[in-house]
Write a protein that holds these residues in place. Structure first.
Motif, short mmCIF file in Angstrom:
data_model
loop_
_atom_site.label_atom_id
_atom_site.label_comp_id
_atom_site.label_asym_id
_atom_site.label_seq_id
_atom_site.Cartn_x
_atom_site.Cartn_y
_atom_site.Cartn_z
N LEU A 136 0.83 -1.20 0.00
CA LEU A 136 0.00 0.00 0.00
C LEU A 136 0.86 1.25 0.00
N ARG A 137 1.93 1.25 0.83
CA ARG A 137 2.79 2.42 0.90
C ARG A 137 3.44 2.71 -0.46
N GLU A 138 3.86 1.66 -1.15
CA GLU A 138 4.48 1.85 -2.45
C GLU A 138 3.46 2.36 -3.49
N LEU A 139 2.24 1.83 -3.42
CA LEU A 139 1.21 2.28 -4.36
C LEU A 139 0.87 3.75 -4.14
N LEU A 140 0.74 4.16 -2.87
CA LEU A 140 0.43 5.55 -2.58
C LEU A 140 1.57 6.48 -2.97
N ARG A 141 2.81 6.01 -2.79
CA ARG A 141 3.95 6.83 -3.19
C ARG A 141 3.94 7.06 -4.70
N ALA A 142 3.67 5.99 -5.45
CA ALA A 142 3.61 6.12 -6.91
C ALA A 142 2.49 7.06 -7.33
N SER A 143 1.35 6.95 -6.64
CA SER A 143 0.23 7.85 -6.95
C SER A 143 0.58 9.29 -6.65
N ALA A 144 1.25 9.52 -5.50
CA ALA A 144 1.65 10.88 -5.14
C ALA A 144 2.62 11.46 -6.15
N GLU A 145 3.51 10.62 -6.69
CA GLU A 145 4.46 11.10 -7.69
C GLU A 145 3.73 11.50 -8.97
N ARG A 146 2.69 10.74 -9.34
CA ARG A 146 1.92 11.10 -10.55
C ARG A 146 1.19 12.41 -10.35
N VAL A 147 0.61 12.60 -9.14
CA VAL A 147 -0.09 13.86 -8.84
C VAL A 147 0.88 15.04 -8.88
N ALA A 148 2.07 14.85 -8.28
CA ALA A 148 3.06 15.92 -8.26
C ALA A 148 3.51 16.26 -9.68
N ALA A 149 3.69 15.23 -10.51
CA ALA A 149 4.10 15.47 -11.90
C ALA A 149 3.02 16.25 -12.65
N GLU A 150 1.76 15.92 -12.40
CA GLU A 150 0.67 16.63 -13.07
C GLU A 150 0.60 18.08 -12.61
N ARG A 151 0.86 18.33 -11.33
CA ARG A 151 0.85 19.70 -10.84
C ARG A 151 1.99 20.50 -11.43
N ARG A 152 3.16 19.86 -11.59
CA ARG A 152 4.27 20.56 -12.24
C ARG A 152 3.92 20.89 -13.69
N ARG A 153 3.21 19.97 -14.34
CA ARG A 153 2.78 20.23 -15.72
C ARG A 153 1.80 21.41 -15.76
N GLU A 154 0.85 21.46 -14.82
CA GLU A 154 -0.09 22.58 -14.76
C GLU A 154 0.64 23.91 -14.56
N ALA A 155 1.67 23.90 -13.70
CA ALA A 155 2.43 25.12 -13.46
C ALA A 155 3.15 25.56 -14.73
N ARG A 156 3.71 24.60 -15.49
CA ARG A 156 4.40 24.95 -16.74
C ARG A 156 3.42 25.53 -17.75
N ILE A 157 2.21 24.95 -17.83
CA ILE A 157 1.20 25.48 -18.76
C ILE A 157 0.80 26.90 -18.38
N ALA A 158 0.54 27.12 -17.08
CA ALA A 158 0.16 28.46 -16.63
C ALA A 158 1.27 29.47 -16.89
N GLN A 159 2.52 29.05 -16.68
CA GLN A 159 3.64 29.96 -16.90
C GLN A 159 3.79 30.30 -18.38
N SER A 160 3.57 29.32 -19.26
CA SER A 160 3.72 29.58 -20.69
C SER A 160 2.62 30.47 -21.24
N LEU A 161 1.41 30.40 -20.63
CA LEU A 161 0.30 31.21 -21.12
C LEU A 161 0.16 32.55 -20.41
N GLU A 162 0.94 32.77 -19.37
CA GLU A 162 0.83 34.02 -18.61
C GLU A 162 1.01 35.26 -19.48
N PRO A 163 2.00 35.30 -20.41
CA PRO A 163 2.12 36.50 -21.26
C PRO A 163 0.86 36.79 -22.06
N LEU A 164 0.19 35.74 -22.54
CA LEU A 164 -1.05 35.94 -23.30
C LEU A 164 -2.17 36.44 -22.41
#
Length: 336
Positions: A68-96
């Motif tokens: 269970l601990r390993e599964l939750l860690r993997a899930s947390a890593e996927r969530v963190a990666a998605e949040r980093r992707r959201e931040a990159r999208i917001a940063q790229s569109l901020e000038p517009l």
């Protein structure tokens, strides 16, 4: 030895009864063969079985807490990666976004002020969603369109969402053309609706219009109504609501119904409307389109006008109409 039952299909993060039984056996015996584990591949996928150090053909159970601990860690890593992707999208569109805010006449951030909906299904989904949010009123213009026919299921959908608004204490005001006063579908609609609902008619109305709580409006974007605009720009919505209010005050009550006004000159209100458009130079087809009638009916009324005024030609009819009192009467009484 009997063949094992096939492994049931289930989600990647689920444990089936077959896998649970096999895991319990692995715990009791300490290990099972890799070939046996193929009967429940979810155990390996969930990390509940792993190869032994001494022999990879054998699998040993992993404590459920560790898996269970390993599964939750993997899930947390996927969530963190998605949040980093959201931040990159917001940063790229901020000038517009910054440029849009700085343009003259820019509106505050929020839902799109104008959206295009394509296809009857998407249009009705958008209207149904907006109607569900409305709490005060619905203003509607429903012109008679001879080249389209609304499917019965859309009539039922519109009735249900209208009644839901009325049940919430809202009100409905609808404008039709005079030609719809005796339409069975319209009569049936107002026999069933319960609440603060009113309808009126005019000889001519605008294209279809829907204004909800004076904050959102829907208008057609194509002649066949396969495209619609959802407008949330406050100034445009206020303008459309004002247009509706002006037409509403000129219209004749349909529901609740008031007694018809008498005609002083002998011409029916429908004939006066035709006469006015005829004098303006419109063709029979154009008159029929504007008044929501068929061309044959228009020509029948023109023939009656000609007979009443003693005209022998269209030009003379226009002249005689201008000299008569026909155009002095209002054209917004209910048709006879």
């Amino acid at each position: 030895m009997t063949a094992s039952a096939p492994h049931p299909e289930h989600g990647a993060e689920e444990l089936c009864a077959q896998g649970r039984a096999l895991y319990e056996r692995a715990v009791r015996e300490g290990r099972i063969g890799a070939a046996e584990a193929e009967a429940a591949p979810c155990l390996v996928r969930l990390g509940l079985l792993q190869p032994t150090v001494a022999d990879t053909r054998l699998l040993e159970p992993v404590a459920a807490a560790v898996a269970l601990r390993e599964l939750l860690r993997a899930s947390a890593e996927r969530v963190a990666a998605e949040r980093r992707r959201e931040a990159r999208i917001a940063q790229s569109l901020e000038p517009l976004l910054r440029m849009a805010r700085e343009l003259p006449g820019a509106v505050p951030d929020g839902p799109a002020v104008v959206r295009v909906h394509s296809g009857l299904d998407r249009i009705n989904q958008a209207i149904t969603g907006a109607m569900a949010d409305a709490i005060e009123e619905c203003l509607a213009v429903q012109p008679h369109v001879t080249h389209t026919r609304t499917p019965p299921e859309l009539h039922a959908l519109a009735f249900d969402r209208d009644q839901a608004l009325l049940d919430r204490g809202g009100r409905i005001r609808t404008l039709y053309q005079h030609t719809m006063r005796h339409a069975p579908s319209v009569q049936a609609r107002y026999e069933r609706l319960r609440g603060d609902v009113q309808a009126r008619t005019l000889n001519e109305v605008t294209e279809r219009l829907l204004v909800l709580d004076r904050t959102v409006a829907f208008i057609p974007a194509s002649r066949d109504r396969s495209l619609a605009l959802e407008v949330r720009q406050p100034a445009i919505v206020r303008y459309l609501a004002t247009v509706f209010d002006r037409l509403w005050h000129l219209a004749t009550p349909l529901h609740p119904l008031l007694p018809p006004r008498p005609s002083a000159d002998g011409a029916t209100p429908r004939q006066r409307a035709i006469a006015r458009l005829l004098v303006e130079g419109h063709t029979d087809a154009a008159i029929a389109d504007r008044l929501g009638m068929n061309v044959r009916t228009v020509r029948l009324h023109i023939a009656k006008l000609s007979a009443a005024l003693g005209s022998v030609g269209r030009v003379q009819l226009g002249y005689l109409i201008g000299r008569s009192e026909i155009l002095g009467g209002t054209d917004e009484a209910p048709p006879s």
